[in-house]
Design an enzyme around this catalytic site. Structure first.
Site, mmCIF file in Angstrom:
data_model
loop_
_atom_site.group_PDB
_atom_site.id
_atom_site.type_symbol
_atom_site.label_atom_id
_atom_site.label_comp_id
_atom_site.label_asym_id
_atom_site.label_seq_id
_atom_site.Cartn_x
_atom_site.Cartn_y
_atom_site.Cartn_z
ATOM 1 N N ASP A 11 0.863 -1.202 0.281
ATOM 2 C CA ASP A 11 0.017 -0.019 -0.066
ATOM 3 C C ASP A 11 0.897 1.293 0.109
ATOM 4 O O ASP A 11 1.885 1.363 0.958
ATOM 5 C CB ASP A 11 -0.864 -0.251 1.317
ATOM 6 C CG ASP A 11 -2.185 1.024 1.052
ATOM 7 O OD1 ASP A 11 -2.248 1.555 0.059
ATOM 8 O OD2 ASP A 11 -3.196 1.044 1.983
ATOM 9 N N ASP A 105 -2.729 2.152 -6.063
ATOM 10 C CA ASP A 105 -1.536 2.270 -5.076
ATOM 11 C C ASP A 105 -1.633 0.954 -4.307
ATOM 12 O O ASP A 105 -0.985 0.969 -3.155
ATOM 13 C CB ASP A 105 -1.768 3.469 -4.070
ATOM 14 C CG ASP A 105 -2.913 3.693 -3.494
ATOM 15 O OD1 ASP A 105 -4.059 3.036 -3.908
ATOM 16 O OD2 ASP A 105 -3.065 4.357 -2.609
ATOM 17 N N GLU A 106 -2.178 -0.081 -4.673
ATOM 18 C CA GLU A 106 -2.400 -0.965 -3.683
ATOM 19 C C GLU A 106 -2.401 -2.274 -4.463
ATOM 20 O O GLU A 106 -3.375 -2.586 -5.481
ATOM 21 C CB GLU A 106 -3.580 -0.854 -2.815
ATOM 22 C CG GLU A 106 -3.936 -1.949 -1.696
ATOM 23 C CD GLU A 106 -5.321 -1.617 -1.079
ATOM 24 O OE1 GLU A 106 -5.516 -2.537 -0.246
ATOM 25 O OE2 GLU A 106 -5.844 -0.592 -1.501
#
Length: 451
Positions: A11, A105-106
């Site tokens: 993350d 983003d993960e």
């Protein structure tokens, strides 16, 4: 469940805000809030400096401004964030063929499938190497969680924030989860959490003690049984490398409710054009056109029309969305509009007639949930006056690269700096200054540094 912590969850740390701070030296170490800046805008991401004031994602922007009046408030640059995300995902794919992106983003990564880890020590080494590679490639930091399941790996990455790594050894899941709030489990949102609290269950240990039968009675067979397993630390969901795209959509929330029926039709047509542009860029076409209308009283209507075959023709999508609008009562005003295409295929309008002649069968409309609006300002060509969005990149013929600090009353203020400089000087220009032009974002890491 695995015997070794070989499932990794990455993350990125305050991704949008961190990317803005990295590209703007004058904002480093200062509170930054990214999101919609209109009266109905919401926070997309807040930097850690802004979070100290109580600002968080999904908060109304008006509330954020009251909590942190001196923060920098910027309009998102999604193309820029996507370019960084692509670099990060490429690094993940070097670790394993099984990478499951959850957002820009993960992502989850199956380290065992990539042959880079088979025990705790090798998993930790792979995670630390990944964090170092992300920093060297993008200039940004990410937090890593490692565990024997996806659920626990995600919890571990949250504990690792910011810029850390946490390994949770398989076999310790129940001890870890027991004292935590029920909200830590996937699928337990505010409503379910409150329902469980009223039943006397506030912690994960309470769920285990209540037993599966009680949870099934409260929540239903599927949800209750699943929640009981997760409360005991069981999660056997595999990392799935590819998620099939089911829909493409765009939507806009308006600062002031729209009442003019002609204006509403124009906005729907504009959204249809943007939707088709995104559809084509993804290499798809679709059969079902969906219109979403949120009215003045927050009631939301969804209407759909299924075509005889897939299309990526903007005229077809525009006309279908217009027909759907005719069936919607907009009396009282409209606060949000969205247009989507679902029933996606890898072929386009040219195949439509051949399929019709072959007797292609109809398919019912599918449900979609349009994503939040991204680039809020319309392109300059659509405006009588050029729009200078706070945070967006510009270039001046004399002063070089910079970014918009703000604009209004016919003026635009620009700070001239780049990712590799110190804080730059601020200058103000007329909004129609011929020497000032929108620009593409600069990379956060120079090519020689990234290498």
């Amino acid at each position: 469940m695995r015997a070794a912590p070989t499932i990794l969850h990455l993350d990125m740390d305050a991704f949008f805000a961190s990317a803005e701070q990295a590209s703007k030296p004058s904002l480093r170490g200062k509170p930054v809030v990214v999101g919609g800046l209109g009266p109905r805008g919401v926070v997309a991401t807040a930097s850690y400096e802004a979070r100290r004031f109580g600002v968080h994602s999904a908060m109304p922007m008006g509330q954020a401004r009251r909590l942190a009046p001196n923060a920098a408030y910027l309009v998102p640059r999604f193309a820029f964030y996507r370019s960084i995300s692509e670099q990060v995902m490429e690094l993940l794919r070097r670790l394993s063929p099984l990478v499951e992106p959850l957002s820009l983003d993960e992502a989850f990564v199956d380290l065992e499938a990539g042959g880079v880890a088979d025990d705790g020590a090798s998993a930790r080494a792979a995670g630390e190497r990944l964090r170092a590679d992300i920093l060297a490639t993008t200039g940004l930091t990410g937090s890593v969680g490692l565990a024997g399941s996806k659920m626990i790996a995600k919890i571990a990455s949250e504990e690792a924030k910011p810029n850390g790594l946490v390994v949770i050894a398989p076999g310790t899941e129940r001890e870890l989860l027991g004292p935590r709030s029920v909200r830590i489990l996937p699928g337990v949102g505010p409503a379910t959490g409150e329902h469980l609290r009223r039943a006397g269950m506030s912690t994960v240990a309470d769920l285990v003690e209540a037993g599966e039968d009680e949870l099934v009675r409260l929540l239903g067979r599927a949800h209750g049984a699943s929640l009981h397993r997760m409360a005991q630390g069981y999660d056997d969901r595999p990392v799935v490398a590819e998620r099939e795209t089911k829909s493409v959509s765009v939507e806009d929330t308006f600062d002031v409710d729209l009442h003019d029926r002609v204006r509403i039709r124009v906005e729907v047509e504009r959204l249809a054009e943007r939707c088709v542009a995104r559809l084509r860029s993804s290499g798809h076409s679709g059969r079902t056109i969906v219109l979403k209308v949120r009215r003045y009283d927050f009631s939301t209507l969804t209407r759909s029309e299924t075509l005889r075959g897939p299309t990526d023709d903007p005229g077809v999508v525009r006309e279908a969305a217009g027909r759907l609008l005719e069936a919607v009562d907009t009396t009282g005003g409209v606060r949000l509009l969205g247009v989507g295409v679902t029933g996606l295929a890898d072929y386009t309008q040219e195949d439509l007639f051949a399929q019709a002649e072959a007797g292609a069968s109809e398919r019912p409309a599918e449900e979609i949930a349009p994503s939040e609006v991204e680039e809020a300002p319309p392109p300059a060509a659509e405006s009588a006056e050029r729009v200078w969005a706070p945070g967006h990149d510009v270039r001046h013929a004399v002063h070089g690269a910079g970014w918009v600090q703000g604009s209004g009353v016919g003026r635009v203020t620009v700070r001239f700096e780049d990712p590799w400089s110190g804080p730059g000087r601020v200058r103000t220009f007329s909004v129609d200054d011929p020497d000032l032009e929108p620009a593409e974002p600069l990379p956060l890491v120079r090519g020689d540094e990234a290498a």
